[in-house]
Design a protein around this motif. Structure first.
Motif, short mmCIF file in Angstrom:
data_model
loop_
_atom_site.label_atom_id
_atom_site.label_comp_id
_atom_site.label_asym_id
_atom_site.label_seq_id
_atom_site.Cartn_x
_atom_site.Cartn_y
_atom_site.Cartn_z
N TYR A 48 4.61 -9.16 -33.53
CA TYR A 48 4.13 -9.95 -32.51
C TYR A 48 2.81 -10.15 -32.39
O TYR A 48 1.79 -9.11 -32.37
N GLY A 49 2.27 -11.44 -32.31
CA GLY A 49 0.86 -11.88 -32.30
C GLY A 49 0.62 -12.52 -31.26
O GLY A 49 1.28 -12.91 -30.17
N THR A 62 0.43 -6.85 -33.26
CA THR A 62 1.06 -5.54 -33.25
C THR A 62 2.44 -5.39 -34.01
O THR A 62 3.11 -6.52 -33.93
N LEU A 63 2.69 -4.50 -34.86
CA LEU A 63 3.81 -4.29 -35.79
C LEU A 63 4.59 -3.19 -35.31
O LEU A 63 3.93 -2.21 -35.19
N PRO A 68 10.74 -3.47 -29.32
CA PRO A 68 10.40 -2.99 -27.91
C PRO A 68 11.30 -3.51 -27.23
O PRO A 68 12.05 -4.47 -27.24
N ILE A 69 11.52 -2.74 -25.88
CA ILE A 69 12.25 -3.38 -24.68
C ILE A 69 11.51 -4.64 -24.18
O ILE A 69 12.03 -5.70 -23.73
N ASN A 70 10.03 -4.85 -24.16
CA ASN A 70 9.54 -5.92 -23.51
C ASN A 70 8.15 -5.99 -24.50
O ASN A 70 7.59 -5.15 -24.97
N VAL A 71 7.69 -7.42 -24.44
CA VAL A 71 6.20 -7.71 -25.18
C VAL A 71 5.52 -8.51 -24.01
O VAL A 71 6.12 -9.42 -23.47
N SER A 88 0.80 -5.90 -25.53
CA SER A 88 1.28 -4.74 -25.11
C SER A 88 2.89 -4.84 -25.42
O SER A 88 3.37 -5.67 -25.50
N ILE A 89 3.49 -3.64 -25.76
CA ILE A 89 4.69 -3.34 -26.11
C ILE A 89 5.19 -2.33 -25.25
O ILE A 89 4.74 -1.31 -25.00
N GLU A 90 6.56 -2.41 -24.64
CA GLU A 90 7.20 -1.35 -23.86
C GLU A 90 8.15 -0.73 -24.72
O GLU A 90 9.21 -1.46 -25.39
N LEU A 91 7.95 0.50 -24.76
CA LEU A 91 9.08 1.23 -25.68
C LEU A 91 9.69 2.12 -24.70
O LEU A 91 9.43 2.30 -23.49
N PRO A 92 10.86 2.76 -25.06
CA PRO A 92 11.45 3.72 -23.91
C PRO A 92 10.88 4.71 -23.41
O PRO A 92 11.01 4.82 -22.07
#
Length: 237
Positions: A48-49, A62-63, A68-71, A88-92
């Motif tokens: 995700y760039g 971000t690698l 992720p749930i969301n970027v 930003s990435i959203e994880l659980p």
């Protein structure tokens, strides 16, 4: 791992990408390109760039081995988002923010710009934290303690009282400097000047919101060459 690479194609040519295999999430700053090396794309990460509008400048990447749930690209402020400063990435269990803070400039001409960015990313981070815990890593381009710099000049970018005050106040709003949590007394720097090797600072951080502090297993600065910054490590359980 978080690392200001000072050009993604440059560290690829130097063979530094091999260190990526040891990590689940890689946060890169100052990638300076929207074209990614093929060897990076073949490493099995979700990629995700967020490059800057201006070519050859700034940008974050971000690698993640976990999808992720969301970027979230940017923080909703055009002046900063055009420079590709935050992704930003959203994880659980939490959010992971990858941030490249502006440098105040040798003549401090961008200090005001940076201070507005600081307040904007603080607002963004605290809003995310209302939903779930937050990890924010990256090049903050500032120190907040005298032991985090090998030299001292209140007019040097990253050492000005206003920059240090903001960082101290931000951490005071319920965040943990994970390196200091694990290494309370160690002197170690994450950036070293190319021109003057005696000039060094710890300006790269992984901060976690206090809800995650007891999950921190390790944090360190890695002795990996390839940039004028060194990568920083965070391990959580």
């Amino acid at each position: 791992m978080s690392w200001n690479v000072n050009g993604i194609r440059s560290i690829s040519r130097k063979g530094a990408l091999r260190v990526f295999n040891d990590f689940d999430i890689i946060l890169l700053q100052e990638i300076r390109s929207s074209d990614l090396p093929l060897d990076l794309l073949s490493m099995g990460f979700n990629v995700y760039g967020f490059p800057a509008v201006r070519k050859g400048y700034s940008g974050v990447l971000t690698l993640s081995r976990v999808e992720p749930i969301n970027v979230i690209r940017g923080i909703g402020v055009k002046d900063f988002d055009d420079e590709g400063r935050v992704i930003s990435i959203e994880l659980p269990d939490f959010y992971v923010i990858n941030a490249y803070f502006p440098r105040a400039g040798d003549d401090l001409s961008r200090l005001s710009f940076k201070l507005v960015f600081n307040r904007s990313i603080e607002k963004f981070t605290l809003e995310l934290r209302m939903r779930k815990p937050v990890i924010i890593c990256g090049d903050f381009n500032a120190v907040y303690s005298r032991r985090d710099s090998s030299f001292w000049d209140d007019n040097h970018p990253g050492l000005t009282p206003l920059e240090r005050q903001w960082l101290s106040e931000f951490i005071g709003k319920g965040f943990t400097d994970t390196f200091r949590l694990i290494h309370p007394n160690e002197i170690k720097y994450s950036w070293r000047s190319y021109r003057d090797r005696g000039k060094a600072m710890r300006i790269d951080y992984c901060l976690v919101s206090s809800e995650l502090t007891n999950r921190v297993v390790d944090a360190d600065i890695l002795d990996t060459e390839g940039s004028d910054h060194y990568p920083i490590l965070l391990v959580i359980k």
